[in-house]
Design an enzyme around this catalytic site. Structure first.
Site, short mmCIF file in Angstrom:
data_model
loop_
_atom_site.label_atom_id
_atom_site.label_comp_id
_atom_site.label_asym_id
_atom_site.label_seq_id
_atom_site.Cartn_x
_atom_site.Cartn_y
_atom_site.Cartn_z
N ASP A 7 0.86 -1.18 0.00
CA ASP A 7 0.00 0.00 0.00
C ASP A 7 0.91 1.24 0.00
O ASP A 7 2.09 1.15 0.34
CB ASP A 7 -0.88 -0.04 1.26
CG ASP A 7 -1.81 1.15 1.37
OD1 ASP A 7 -2.25 1.67 0.33
OD2 ASP A 7 -2.06 1.59 2.51
N GLU A 9 -0.29 5.02 0.95
CA GLU A 9 -0.56 6.00 2.02
C GLU A 9 -0.63 5.30 3.38
O GLU A 9 -1.30 4.29 3.54
CB GLU A 9 -1.86 6.75 1.73
CG GLU A 9 -1.76 7.63 0.49
CD GLU A 9 -3.08 8.30 0.18
OE1 GLU A 9 -3.52 9.14 0.97
OE2 GLU A 9 -3.68 7.95 -0.86
N GLU A 15 -0.87 10.12 4.80
CA GLU A 15 -2.18 10.13 4.13
C GLU A 15 -2.40 11.48 3.44
O GLU A 15 -2.39 12.53 4.09
CB GLU A 15 -3.30 9.89 5.15
CG GLU A 15 -3.27 8.50 5.78
CD GLU A 15 -3.90 7.44 4.89
OE1 GLU A 15 -4.49 7.79 3.85
OE2 GLU A 15 -3.79 6.26 5.25
N ARG A 46 -15.95 12.99 -0.24
CA ARG A 46 -14.83 13.92 -0.44
C ARG A 46 -15.13 14.91 -1.57
O ARG A 46 -14.87 16.10 -1.44
CB ARG A 46 -13.57 13.13 -0.80
CG ARG A 46 -12.96 12.38 0.36
CD ARG A 46 -11.90 11.42 -0.14
NE ARG A 46 -11.11 10.84 0.95
CZ ARG A 46 -10.28 9.82 0.80
NH1 ARG A 46 -10.16 9.23 -0.39
NH2 ARG A 46 -9.58 9.38 1.82
N ASP A 152 -2.26 -1.02 5.56
CA ASP A 152 -2.72 -0.57 6.87
C ASP A 152 -4.23 -0.44 7.01
O ASP A 152 -4.74 -0.22 8.10
CB ASP A 152 -2.08 0.79 7.21
CG ASP A 152 -2.58 1.91 6.30
OD1 ASP A 152 -2.95 1.64 5.13
OD2 ASP A 152 -2.61 3.08 6.73
N ASN A 155 -9.08 -1.53 2.86
CA ASN A 155 -8.98 -1.87 1.44
C ASN A 155 -7.71 -2.66 1.10
O ASN A 155 -7.51 -3.04 -0.04
CB ASN A 155 -9.09 -0.62 0.55
CG ASN A 155 -7.96 0.37 0.78
OD1 ASN A 155 -7.29 0.36 1.82
ND2 ASN A 155 -7.76 1.26 -0.17
#
Length: 199
Positions: A7, A9, A15, A46, A152, A155
């Protein structure tokens, strides 16, 4: 041959949306995939916030240019890339990732793309494929690769579960508690050792 899938971010860089939230003073934008498992719901939320505040792609890119990789991330990635193939699988967007990839030494990244109006407003997004991280790991396995995965957030769980070895890295207490079967690390040296032992 093994490919390690990471991953982006929270694992290699801060992030992006949290950094933008801090830059704009809009606390609602702090919400990430650690908080909301439904990515479509999160992105629509968002986009609505951005529209309300008349903020577009340029403003986010201005913040991203100031973001540095997490301390030790580039060194970790350099060492990992010297011993195996690495692909960063991220639900971020190509319009966000470019300056960060430059700072990380141009690793391979598979991510998504934003739909942007001529005025520079983000109007939507296009996923590279459905369940992109899990789908990619399964596709790599279908052409003869073994995968190791680390992330983390919610997803990342699909690719972690589907890989021959999977690790949580700097995850939330709740995810660590809910998925005790996956070793959870906070230091790059620990993650590197775990990956090496599974190569």
């Amino acid at each position: 041959m093994v490919i390690t899938c990471l991953d982006l971010e929270g694992v290699l860089v801060p992030e992006i949306w949290i950094a933008f939230s801090e830059a704009t003073g809009i606390p609602e934008l702090r919400r990430t995939t650690r908080d909301e498992p439904d990515y479509d719901k999160l992105m629509k939320f968002r986009i609505n916030i951005l529209k309300e505040h008349n903020l577009g792609l340029k403003e986010i890119q201005d913040t991203i240019r100031k973001i540095e990789p997490l301390p030790g991330a580039k060194e970790f990635l350099d060492e990992l890339r010297s011993i195996c193939q690495v692909i960063i699988l991220s639900d971020t967007f190509s319009q966000f990732a470019a300056p960060l990839m430059e700072k990380l030494g141009q690793p391979t990244i598979f991510c998504n793309s934003l739909e942007v109006s001529p005025e520079g407003m983000i109007t939507g997004y296009k996923m590279r494929c459905e369940n992109s991280k899990l789908t990619t790991v399964k596709a790599l396995q279908s052409i003869g690769f073994e995968t190791i995965a680390s992330g983390d957030s919610f997803n990342d769980l699909g690719m972690i579960k589907a890989s021959k070895a999977g690790f949580l890295f700097r995850s939330t207490e709740q995810i660590i508690k809910d998925y005790p079967q996956f070793p959870a690390f906070t230091e790059y040296s620990e993650l590197l050792s775990a990956i090496k032992s599974n190569l």
